[in-house]
Design a protein around this motif. Structure first.
Motif, short mmCIF file in Angstrom:
data_model
loop_
_atom_site.label_atom_id
_atom_site.label_comp_id
_atom_site.label_asym_id
_atom_site.label_seq_id
_atom_site.Cartn_x
_atom_site.Cartn_y
_atom_site.Cartn_z
N ASN A 1 6.83 -0.51 2.33
CA ASN A 1 6.05 0.00 3.48
C ASN A 1 6.92 0.05 4.73
O ASN A 1 7.64 -0.90 5.02
N TYR B 1 6.52 0.77 8.85
CA TYR B 1 5.65 0.98 10.01
C TYR B 1 6.54 1.19 11.23
O TYR B 1 7.05 0.23 11.81
N VAL C 1 -2.21 -0.43 8.78
CA VAL C 1 -3.06 -0.29 7.58
C VAL C 1 -4.47 -0.70 7.99
O VAL C 1 -4.66 -1.75 8.61
N HIS D 1 -8.85 -3.38 4.33
CA HIS D 1 -9.00 -3.16 2.89
C HIS D 1 -8.78 -4.47 2.16
O HIS D 1 -8.23 -5.42 2.70
N ASP E 1 -7.00 -5.63 -1.62
CA ASP E 1 -6.16 -5.04 -2.66
C ASP E 1 -6.94 -4.98 -3.97
O ASP E 1 -7.83 -5.80 -4.21
N LEU F 1 3.56 -10.66 -1.38
CA LEU F 1 3.99 -9.81 -0.25
C LEU F 1 5.15 -10.41 0.52
O LEU F 1 5.08 -11.53 1.03
N SER G 1 7.37 -4.05 5.05
CA SER G 1 6.86 -5.07 4.14
C SER G 1 7.02 -4.54 2.71
O SER G 1 7.11 -3.32 2.50
N PHE H 1 2.21 -5.54 -6.40
CA PHE H 1 0.82 -5.64 -6.86
C PHE H 1 0.85 -5.98 -8.35
O PHE H 1 1.35 -5.19 -9.16
O1 LIG Z 1 2.31 -4.82 5.47
C1 LIG Z 1 1.61 -5.80 5.22
O2 LIG Z 1 1.83 -6.91 5.72
C2 LIG Z 1 0.43 -5.68 4.28
C3 LIG Z 1 0.35 -4.37 3.55
C4 LIG Z 1 -0.84 -4.28 2.66
O3 LIG Z 1 -1.85 -4.89 2.90
C5 LIG Z 1 -0.78 -3.44 1.43
O4 LIG Z 1 0.22 -2.69 1.26
O5 LIG Z 1 -1.73 -3.52 0.62
#
Ligand SMILES: O=C(O)CCC(=O)C(=O)O
Ligand SMILES: COc1cc(/C=C/C(=O)SCCNC(=O)CCNC(=O)[C@H](O)C(C)(C)COP(=O)(O)OP(=O)(O)OC[C@H]2O[C@@H](n3cnc4c(N)ncnc43)[C@H](O)[C@@H]2OP(=O)(O)O)ccc1O
Ligand SMILES: [Fe+2]
Length: 361
Positions: free
Chosen positions: A216, A218, A230, A233, A235, A242, A303, A307
């Protein structure tokens, strides 16, 4: 290199520039734009205000170094999964070098040209298992999220060697490989807490039959208070492992409240969270908690979540042991995991609503 400047693109062209041409929000941020495009302005209810943040509480921090001779470590994990759904682990055994390398690889992937990254977009990728994108589900979202991502579904080392982008492939695989031991330990402890004493082949498939790693990105954002990195949500995984950098910005909802708690970056730590699949299998004992990420006005943030999921072909529902040994009434029905994930991916982020798909009414 792109010669587009912010003044040369019309606000209506933003979605085209960001989503379709593959520039991502990084492309916008790199232009130095001063005002957030209207497409990113979230509803007031989704913008994070300080009034809902609790500063004197935090998710548990669990030291894994005593795992072999302290049964309390397992109990702490179960307790955190029940009460917070989130915790951080330290002394977990994944070498720091592996974590640093995958962070560097994330920067390396996103630093590439839009043209190079866009080879992996939904429309251009030769496989569904590699996907570069932005926001979450742009076609279904009322407001876009300030995030670009690369999502890699793991099938085998051979497939990854053929299909994953070389800018990050080896480092992502190394993080996946090195996280295996800790994933097994965590799941072993969590199963013990449900009176499941053995992870046999069927359970192994249900708990960790597939893995996806996301990178990810940002980028720095103008007017960060108006948007989100984000949205809210939970997961859909069993567990999420993470890795975050040192910028901060991840918030989790405190159980049974409307308050949010920051997950502060700790050097070398890994954040763990329970996903919907484990909430369902534990018949609601372990909590898949809502979380979100704020946008940042001063820094880029990255990040890397892994998963850990059921196999897409598995039927998931409350585990037999939980219902039989613990005498509970099931609150979730059996659903095909790939149907559950498709449901999640087809709508915008909407807090805890995905799990309604599996609820017994
Ligand atoms: O960037 C984060 O700390 C969390 C990202 C997240 O919640 C996700 O990718 O499902
Ligand atoms: C927070 O921001 C995020 C989060 C995430 C991921 C979060 C998780 O919790 S991932 C755990 C997901 N579990 C799995 O990946 C394991 C099981 N996988 C599967 O069952 C399948 O691979 C599948 C994901 C269901 C895809 O099945 P397939 O038969 O190939 O179906 P498609 O038609 O390709 O996809 C269905 C639908 O989903 C969209 N989609 C697929 N993959 C992704 C992806 N990586 N990211 C976003 N969206 C995806 C796809 O576009 C389809 O929608 P349509 O509207 O086109 O029908 C990830 C990204 C974040 O930003
Ligand atoms: Fe998440």
């Amino acid at each position: 290199m792109s010669t587009t400047t912010f003044s040369s693109i019309n606000f209506n062209d933003i979605t085209d520039f960001v989503v379709n041409e593959g520039n991502g929000v990084k492309g916008l941020s790199d232009m130095g734009l001063k005002t957030l495009p209207k497409q990113y302005i979230q509803l007031l209810t989704e913008q994070i205000t300080t009034s809902t943040i609790i500063v004197d509480e935090s998710v548990p921090i669990i030291d894994m170094s005593n795992w072999d001779n302290d049964s309390k470590t397992g109990e702490k994990i179960c307790d955190a999964a029940e009460k917070w759904g989130f915790f951080q682990i330290i002394n977990h055994g994944i070498p720091l070098e592996v974590l640093d390398n995958v962070k560097a690889a994330t920067y390396r992937f996103f630093k590439q040209s839009a043209e190079e990254k866009n080879k992996h977009s939904k429309d251009n990728s030769c496989t569904n298992n590699v996907r570069y994108g932005t926001s979450f589900t742009p076609q279904a979202e009322k407001a876009l999220e300030w995030k670009d991502f690369l999502s890699l579904f793991y099938v085998s080392d051979e497939e990854a060697a053929d299909l994953w982008p070389s800018a990050c492939r080896d480092e992502a695989l190394d993080f996946l490989r090195n996280s295996d031991i800790i994933i097994k330990k965590l799941l072993e402890a969590l199963m013990k807490g449900l009176n499941v004493n053995e992870i046999d082949q069927t359970k192994e498939s249900l708990l960790m039959g597939s893995k996806r790693i996301n990178l990810n990105y940002y980028p720095k954002c103008p007017n960060p208070e108006l948007t989100v990195g984000v949205g809210r949500h939970s997961d859909v995984s069993t567990l999420t492992i993470l890795l975050q950098d040192n910028i901060g910005g991840l918030y989790v909802k405190k159980l049974d409240s409307d308050s949010w708690v920051h997950v502060p970056p700790i050097d070398g730590a890994i954040v763990i969270n329970v996903g919907d699949a484990l909430q369902i299998m534990s018949n609601g004992k372990y909590k898949s908690i809502e979380h979100r990420v704020i946008a940042n006005g001063n820094n880029n943030r990255i990040s890397v979540p892994i998963f850990v999921n059921p196999n897409p072909n598995d039927l998931i529902g409350p585990l037999q042991e939980v219902i039989e040994k613990n005498g509970e009434k099931p609150i979730y029905k059996q659903v095909l995991y790939s149907d559950y994930v498709k449901h999640f991916f087809r709508k915008a982020h909407d807090g805890k609503e995905t799990i309604d798909f599996a609820k017994i009414n």
